[in-house]
Design a protein around this motif. Structure first.
Motif, PDB file in Angstrom:
ATOM      1  N   ILE A  19      10.755  52.423  95.601  1.00  0.00           N
ATOM      2  CA  ILE A  19       9.689  51.180  95.788  1.00  0.00           C
ATOM      3  C   ILE A  19       8.670  51.506  94.711  1.00  0.00           C
ATOM      4  O   ILE A  19       8.185  52.583  94.680  1.00  0.00           O
ATOM      5  N   PHE A  20       8.067  50.235  94.399  1.00  0.00           N
ATOM      6  CA  PHE A  20       6.933  50.060  93.322  1.00  0.00           C
ATOM      7  C   PHE A  20       5.769  49.539  94.229  1.00  0.00           C
ATOM      8  O   PHE A  20       6.340  48.338  94.266  1.00  0.00           O
ATOM      9  N   LEU A  21       4.723  50.305  94.452  1.00  0.00           N
ATOM     10  CA  LEU A  21       4.059  49.244  95.555  1.00  0.00           C
ATOM     11  C   LEU A  21       2.688  49.135  94.650  1.00  0.00           C
ATOM     12  O   LEU A  21       2.033  49.879  94.272  1.00  0.00           O
ATOM     13  N   VAL A  22       2.533  47.861  94.615  1.00  0.00           N
ATOM     14  CA  VAL A  22       1.102  47.318  93.872  1.00  0.00           C
ATOM     15  C   VAL A  22       0.113  46.584  94.899  1.00  0.00           C
ATOM     16  O   VAL A  22       0.657  46.268  95.952  1.00  0.00           O
ATOM     17  N   ALA A  23      -1.134  46.453  94.556  1.00  0.00           N
ATOM     18  CA  ALA A  23      -1.908  45.619  95.065  1.00  0.00           C
ATOM     19  C   ALA A  23      -2.980  45.304  93.961  1.00  0.00           C
ATOM     20  O   ALA A  23      -3.333  46.196  93.294  1.00  0.00           O
ATOM     21  N   ASP A  24      -3.619  44.233  94.289  1.00  0.00           N
ATOM     22  CA  ASP A  24      -4.724  43.817  93.154  1.00  0.00           C
ATOM     23  C   ASP A  24      -6.006  44.981  93.124  1.00  0.00           C
ATOM     24  O   ASP A  24      -6.182  45.610  94.054  1.00  0.00           O
ATOM     25  N   ALA A  25      -6.647  44.938  92.003  1.00  0.00           N
ATOM     26  CA  ALA A  25      -7.619  45.944  91.989  1.00  0.00           C
ATOM     27  C   ALA A  25      -8.708  45.887  93.281  1.00  0.00           C
ATOM     28  O   ALA A  25      -9.053  46.884  93.789  1.00  0.00           O
ATOM     29  N   LEU A  26      -9.206  44.758  93.438  1.00  0.00           N
ATOM     30  CA  LEU A  26     -10.200  44.396  94.364  1.00  0.00           C
ATOM     31  C   LEU A  26      -9.718  44.837  95.662  1.00  0.00           C
ATOM     32  O   LEU A  26     -10.611  45.750  96.655  1.00  0.00           O
ATOM     33  N   SER A  27      -8.538  44.435  96.263  1.00  0.00           N
ATOM     34  CA  SER A  27      -7.920  44.930  97.393  1.00  0.00           C
ATOM     35  C   SER A  27      -7.855  46.351  97.556  1.00  0.00           C
ATOM     36  O   SER A  27      -8.255  47.086  98.316  1.00  0.00           O
ATOM     37  N   ASP A  80       6.076  54.810  94.567  1.00  0.00           N
ATOM     38  CA  ASP A  80       5.359  54.859  93.099  1.00  0.00           C
ATOM     39  C   ASP A  80       4.309  53.778  93.331  1.00  0.00           C
ATOM     40  O   ASP A  80       4.675  52.620  93.566  1.00  0.00           O
ATOM     41  N   GLY A  81       3.002  54.025  92.825  1.00  0.00           N
ATOM     42  CA  GLY A  81       2.058  52.877  92.519  1.00  0.00           C
ATOM     43  C   GLY A  81       0.924  53.246  92.057  1.00  0.00           C
ATOM     44  O   GLY A  81       0.558  54.605  92.068  1.00  0.00           O
ATOM     45  N   PRO A  82      -0.165  52.583  91.862  1.00  0.00           N
ATOM     46  CA  PRO A  82      -1.380  52.862  91.544  1.00  0.00           C
ATOM     47  C   PRO A  82      -2.154  53.381  92.588  1.00  0.00           C
ATOM     48  O   PRO A  82      -1.963  53.270  93.819  1.00  0.00           O
ATOM     49  N   THR A  83      -3.471  53.978  92.161  1.00  0.00           N
ATOM     50  CA  THR A  83      -4.308  54.614  93.244  1.00  0.00           C
ATOM     51  C   THR A  83      -4.676  53.607  94.236  1.00  0.00           C
ATOM     52  O   THR A  83      -4.932  52.436  93.886  1.00  0.00           O
ATOM     53  N   ALA A  84      -4.824  54.141  95.381  1.00  0.00           N
ATOM     54  CA  ALA A  84      -5.079  53.163  96.463  1.00  0.00           C
ATOM     55  C   ALA A  84      -4.227  51.854  96.855  1.00  0.00           C
ATOM     56  O   ALA A  84      -4.634  50.925  97.531  1.00  0.00           O
ATOM     57  N   SER A  85      -2.994  51.933  96.400  1.00  0.00           N
ATOM     58  CA  SER A  85      -1.892  50.822  96.839  1.00  0.00           C
ATOM     59  C   SER A  85      -1.546  50.900  98.117  1.00  0.00           C
ATOM     60  O   SER A  85      -0.874  50.103  98.492  1.00  0.00           O
ATOM     61  N   GLY A  86      -1.947  52.103  98.970  1.00  0.00           N
ATOM     62  CA  GLY A  86      -1.508  52.312 100.180  1.00  0.00           C
ATOM     63  C   GLY A  86      -0.367  53.127 100.253  1.00  0.00           C
ATOM     64  O   GLY A  86       0.211  53.187 101.251  1.00  0.00           O
ATOM     65  N   LYS A  87       0.237  53.530  99.327  1.00  0.00           N
ATOM     66  CA  LYS A  87       1.511  54.108  99.218  1.00  0.00           C
ATOM     67  C   LYS A  87       1.465  55.527 100.134  1.00  0.00           C
ATOM     68  O   LYS A  87       2.469  55.804 100.733  1.00  0.00           O
ATOM     69  N   GLY A  88       0.365  56.042 100.002  1.00  0.00           N
ATOM     70  CA  GLY A  88       0.332  57.528 100.979  1.00  0.00           C
ATOM     71  C   GLY A  88       0.573  56.906 102.482  1.00  0.00           C
ATOM     72  O   GLY A  88       1.250  57.690 103.238  1.00  0.00           O
ATOM     73  N   THR A  89      -0.272  55.963 102.805  1.00  0.00           N
ATOM     74  CA  THR A  89      -0.067  55.555 104.194  1.00  0.00           C
ATOM     75  C   THR A  89       1.178  55.044 104.664  1.00  0.00           C
ATOM     76  O   THR A  89       1.836  55.354 105.542  1.00  0.00           O
TER      77      THR A  89
END
Ligand code: DC
Length: 231
Positions: free
Chosen positions: A146-154, A16-25
């Motif tokens: 898994i909780f997949l995060v990344a900063d908003a700009l990335s 799980d994670g926010p949009t575009a955190s790369g979770k789909g890939t």
């Protein structure tokens, strides 16, 4: 006598994670490495949003949208998604569809309509499921969350690149604004908000490559003894 495997015995890794955190890939790559099935639950919300638009259904009416979700005519096949026979693989990735998906995802009846459909993906030899509530609501008994995060700009930069690779024009500033708005809505909603599930391992992928992130997840799974693997 061959007894059907209880669904609860089929291993699941939730991402799980926010949009575009790369979770789909990442989910796709982990599923491929393990030879497992994959559920892109966001696609179901996007498909419901698109079908709502296409059928001219009132998107402010939760029950009408839930009826659309209940009756979705979808086929997932080899990376292609067909909605009522139409190839919508790229269409559902448009930001307008994503925004409507985020809105209708706040409706309880819609979430309820999609629950059984999501759980039906849990088949042997295993499932990697990505979304917002895979670890909290849909597969709370998953052995690895898994909780997949990344900063908003990335994330905005990644989404911009993804869209331009698909030939969809995108502007970084407006993508970032939309993304922050969508994050807020996904986090603050009353039902199934975006939150790390109890026991989830948080991975920050801002400074990681896809390979590094995939390897971290696979390492965590093999560290659990990979109960689905050869004995
Ligand atoms: O992961 P995505 O960007 O394709 O998801 C689109 C929207 O669907 C997202 O803004 C929130 C919603 N969603 C959800 O509420 N629960 C999920 N399990 C997956 C997606």
């Amino acid at each position: 006598m061959i007894t059907p495997t209880a669904q609860s015995q089929v291993p699941v890794i939730t991402i799980d994670g926010p949009t575009a955190s790369g979770k789909g890939t990442v989910a796709g790559r982990v599923a491929k490495a393990l030879g497992w099935h994959m559920l892109d639950s966001g696609a179901l919300y996007r498909l419901t949003a698109l079908a709502t638009q296409q059928q001219g259904v009132d998107s402010d009416n939760p029950q009408s949208v839930a009826d659309v979700a209940e009756n979705l005519d979808v086929v997932f096949s080899d990376g292609t998604i067909l909605l009522a026979g139409q190839d919508v693989t790229d269409l559902i990735r448009h930001e307008s569809v994503g925004s409507l998906a985020s809105k209708i995802a706040t409706y309880g009846p819609v979430r309820q309509s999609l629950l059984a459909r999501q759980r039906a993906f849990r088949c042997l030899p295993g499932l990697v499921a990505d979304g917002r509530d895979m670890g909290t609501i849909v597969f709370p008994d998953a052995p690895l969350k898994i909780f997949l995060v990344a900063d908003a700009l990335s994330r905005a930069k990644r989404r911009c690149k993804q869209l331009s690779q698909k030939g969809i024009s995108a502007n970084l500033t407006s993508l970032l604004e939309d993304m922050l708005e969508r994050d807020k809505r996904d986090r603050d909603r009353a039902l199934a908000p975006l939150v790390a599930a109890p026991g989830a391992v948080t991975i920050d992928s801002s400074a990681l490559t896809i390979d590094e992130t995939v390897n971290k997840v696979l390492g965590l799974w093999s560290g659990k003894g990979d109960p689905s693997g050869p004995m």
